[in-house]
Enzyme design. Sequence first.
Site, mmCIF file in Angstrom:
data_model
loop_
_atom_site.group_PDB
_atom_site.id
_atom_site.type_symbol
_atom_site.label_atom_id
_atom_site.label_comp_id
_atom_site.label_asym_id
_atom_site.label_seq_id
_atom_site.Cartn_x
_atom_site.Cartn_y
_atom_site.Cartn_z
ATOM 1 N N GLN A 127 -49.979 34.243 46.655
ATOM 2 C CA GLN A 127 -49.159 34.268 47.873
ATOM 3 C C GLN A 127 -50.012 33.885 49.082
ATOM 4 O OE1 GLN A 127 -46.542 38.063 47.855
ATOM 5 N NE2 GLN A 127 -48.121 38.436 46.336
ATOM 6 N N VAL A 129 -52.368 31.980 51.792
ATOM 7 C CA VAL A 129 -52.363 30.647 52.405
ATOM 8 C C VAL A 129 -53.765 30.268 52.886
ATOM 9 C CG1 VAL A 129 -49.937 30.858 53.110
ATOM 10 C CG2 VAL A 129 -51.731 31.587 54.694
ATOM 11 N N HIS A 145 -46.760 30.379 49.064
ATOM 12 C CA HIS A 145 -46.401 30.465 50.486
ATOM 13 C C HIS A 145 -47.071 29.386 51.338
ATOM 14 C CE1 HIS A 145 -45.224 34.988 49.850
ATOM 15 N NE2 HIS A 145 -44.321 34.143 49.388
ATOM 16 N N CYS A 174 -44.296 14.679 68.690
ATOM 17 C CA CYS A 174 -44.009 13.247 68.703
ATOM 18 C C CYS A 174 -43.730 12.861 70.151
ATOM 19 C CB CYS A 174 -42.797 12.948 67.815
ATOM 20 S SG CYS A 174 -42.177 11.264 68.015
ATOM 21 N N CYS A 177 -39.665 11.613 70.489
ATOM 22 C CA CYS A 177 -38.493 12.504 70.356
ATOM 23 C C CYS A 177 -38.820 13.974 70.573
ATOM 24 C CB CYS A 177 -37.826 12.306 68.991
ATOM 25 S SG CYS A 177 -38.814 12.983 67.629
ATOM 26 N N GLY A 214 -54.031 42.873 44.545
ATOM 27 C CA GLY A 214 -54.090 42.836 46.013
ATOM 28 C C GLY A 214 -52.803 42.455 46.697
HETATM 29 C C1 BJW Z 1 -56.604 45.290 48.210
HETATM 30 C C2 BJW Z 1 -57.813 45.248 48.815
HETATM 31 C C3 BJW Z 1 -58.867 44.885 48.017
HETATM 32 C C4 BJW Z 1 -56.325 45.815 50.357
HETATM 33 N N1 BJW Z 1 -58.660 44.616 46.768
HETATM 34 N N2 BJW Z 1 -56.325 45.028 46.968
HETATM 35 C C5 BJW Z 1 -34.976 40.092 47.608
HETATM 36 C C6 BJW Z 1 -34.950 41.394 48.026
HETATM 37 C C7 BJW Z 1 -35.237 41.740 49.343
HETATM 38 C C8 BJW Z 1 -35.553 40.777 50.282
HETATM 39 C C9 BJW Z 1 -35.595 39.463 49.868
HETATM 40 C C10 BJW Z 1 -35.302 39.132 48.553
HETATM 41 N N3 BJW Z 1 -35.441 37.787 48.424
HETATM 42 C C11 BJW Z 1 -35.787 37.272 49.622
HETATM 43 C C12 BJW Z 1 -35.891 38.273 50.503
HETATM 44 C C13 BJW Z 1 -36.273 38.113 51.944
HETATM 45 C C14 BJW Z 1 -37.769 37.990 52.157
HETATM 46 C C15 BJW Z 1 -38.442 39.284 51.697
HETATM 47 O O1 BJW Z 1 -39.014 39.375 50.634
HETATM 48 N N4 BJW Z 1 -38.437 40.288 52.548
HETATM 49 C C16 BJW Z 1 -39.055 41.570 52.231
HETATM 50 C C17 BJW Z 1 -40.186 41.859 53.215
HETATM 51 C C18 BJW Z 1 -37.996 42.636 52.266
HETATM 52 N N5 BJW Z 1 -38.313 36.841 51.459
HETATM 53 C C19 BJW Z 1 -38.259 35.627 51.996
HETATM 54 O O2 BJW Z 1 -37.719 35.431 53.070
HETATM 55 C C20 BJW Z 1 -38.863 34.483 51.204
HETATM 56 N N6 BJW Z 1 -37.945 33.409 51.136
HETATM 57 C C21 BJW Z 1 -36.898 33.423 50.330
HETATM 58 O O3 BJW Z 1 -36.715 34.307 49.518
HETATM 59 O O4 BJW Z 1 -36.047 32.338 50.484
HETATM 60 C C22 BJW Z 1 -34.754 32.419 49.876
HETATM 61 C C23 BJW Z 1 -33.921 33.342 50.728
HETATM 62 C C24 BJW Z 1 -33.817 33.124 52.068
HETATM 63 C C25 BJW Z 1 -33.046 33.985 52.853
HETATM 64 C C26 BJW Z 1 -32.403 35.075 52.274
HETATM 65 C C27 BJW Z 1 -32.542 35.309 50.902
HETATM 66 C C28 BJW Z 1 -33.290 34.409 50.124
HETATM 67 C C29 BJW Z 1 -40.074 33.929 51.925
HETATM 68 C C30 BJW Z 1 -41.187 34.901 52.024
HETATM 69 C C31 BJW Z 1 -42.303 34.294 52.867
HETATM 70 C C32 BJW Z 1 -43.419 35.304 53.134
HETATM 71 N N7 BJW Z 1 -44.257 34.767 54.137
HETATM 72 C C33 BJW Z 1 -45.477 35.506 54.481
HETATM 73 C C34 BJW Z 1 -46.167 34.729 55.627
HETATM 74 C C35 BJW Z 1 -46.812 33.452 55.068
HETATM 75 C C36 BJW Z 1 -47.446 32.644 56.139
HETATM 76 C C37 BJW Z 1 -48.577 33.345 56.821
HETATM 77 O O5 BJW Z 1 -49.563 33.741 56.177
HETATM 78 O O6 BJW Z 1 -48.496 33.506 58.029
HETATM 79 O O7 BJW Z 1 -46.330 35.600 53.341
HETATM 80 S S1 BJW Z 1 -45.200 37.215 54.939
HETATM 81 C C38 BJW Z 1 -46.659 37.834 54.172
HETATM 82 O O8 BJW Z 1 -46.290 38.713 53.073
HETATM 83 C C39 BJW Z 1 -47.342 36.618 53.537
HETATM 84 C C40 BJW Z 1 -47.808 37.187 52.226
HETATM 85 O O9 BJW Z 1 -48.057 36.137 51.307
HETATM 86 C C41 BJW Z 1 -46.668 38.097 51.841
HETATM 87 C C42 BJW Z 1 -47.033 39.162 50.831
HETATM 88 O O10 BJW Z 1 -47.993 40.025 51.356
HETATM 89 P P1 BJW Z 1 -49.160 40.568 50.420
HETATM 90 O O11 BJW Z 1 -50.008 39.456 49.978
HETATM 91 O O12 BJW Z 1 -48.589 41.447 49.395
HETATM 92 O O13 BJW Z 1 -50.025 41.396 51.494
HETATM 93 P P2 BJW Z 1 -49.803 42.892 51.987
HETATM 94 O O14 BJW Z 1 -50.550 43.030 53.256
HETATM 95 O O15 BJW Z 1 -48.388 43.282 51.982
HETATM 96 O O16 BJW Z 1 -50.538 43.774 50.865
HETATM 97 C C43 BJW Z 1 -51.934 43.738 50.711
HETATM 98 C C44 BJW Z 1 -52.288 44.606 49.512
HETATM 99 O O17 BJW Z 1 -53.671 44.461 49.247
HETATM 100 C C45 BJW Z 1 -52.034 46.104 49.732
HETATM 101 O O18 BJW Z 1 -51.343 46.623 48.611
HETATM 102 C C46 BJW Z 1 -53.444 46.694 49.809
HETATM 103 O O19 BJW Z 1 -53.520 48.015 49.288
HETATM 104 C C47 BJW Z 1 -54.205 45.733 48.950
HETATM 105 N N8 BJW Z 1 -55.637 45.636 49.215
HETATM 106 N N9 BJW Z 1 -57.623 45.584 50.166
HETATM 107 C C48 BJW Z 1 -57.412 44.682 46.237
HETATM 108 N N10 BJW Z 1 -60.107 44.818 48.566
#
Ligand code: BJW
Length: 268
Positions: A127, A129, A145, A174, A177, A214
Amino acid sequence: MMNTIWSDRRRPKAPAAAAPESAAARDAIASARVWLMQASRIAVLTGAGVSAESGVPTFRDAQSGWWAQFDPAELATEEAFRGDPERVWGWYAFRRQLTRDAEPNAAHLALAAFEARYPGRLTLITQNVDGLHQRAGSAGALALHGNLVEDRWLDPARSCCNKAVPDQGQPPRCPICGNARRPAVVWFGEMLPERTLAAAQRAAGSCDVMLVVGTSGLVYPAAGLAIAASSAEARVVIVNPEPTELDDVAQLLLRGTAGQLLPALLNF
Ligand code: BJW
């Protein structure tokens, strides 16, 4: 328009819990290693935690994550970008510099080394970037992502949109536009890259073992890959110092950091 200077005002990260040294923890690591050794197909789903030990902030960690300081709706949506392009562009410019200065850590390197040792056996789905898996040598990582260092046109490019003129602090546009460049990442409400997601779903549905490393497991459809792997009878192993939303689908929970545990799991 607000002129934001991006700085790292988050509180310092609390030291990560050391990997537990108990006999139970050692047994759990040994079991996961046996599963991995026996597996013909391994899928690994990584999240921001895998880069934490490279100094790249996570999103949701209580003190150090981006969302502890900022509202995701104001920074990680198309609506936010259209409403205040300078602020969102500035945040991404700050993060681009931060990740350029970061280096892959022991977890990125352990995954890349395993892929080199056993070509075709492991599918890496991320996930993240930040490009750190790719810089460690995992060229084929499926980046769900997008990519922080690249950008693309905000609106579908017209015939005039072949040159983007830089503008101090603002996204390049651009000159004809006004179409803007935006970061090539996937924001909330946006579709994931179709082929990349399909390849990740195939890997999740056909693996013998999935390592979930993670990630908080809160964001879909990425988190659904672990559920799909579990439904397809794969063994799911979570590597995380903290509880996650996916703990219920895992056969093993390894409480430690990615940098500590991945080298120990994958060095065979
Ligand atoms: C360690 C550690 C160490 C610390 N060692 N571990 C179904 C159900 C509910 C909602 C939805 C669903 N389907 C879609 C949705 C909506 C939405 C969503 O999921 N929302 C939820 C928040 C509720 N999803 C979307 O909108 C997605 N699109 C989509 O589904 O399109 C179709 C659609 C559209 C509209 C409606 C319905 C469907 C797109 C999701 C895009 C996410 N974008 C981001 C930003 C990316 C760009 C950027 O970087 O700026 O992606 S948000 C952010 O969260 C980023 C990450 O990739 C993503 C996940 O986060 P991650 O990696 O899990 O990080 P953290 O911080 O949450 O966790 C870190 C972990 O590490 C923790 O557990 C720590 O304990 C651990 N850790 N140190 C190992 N040393």
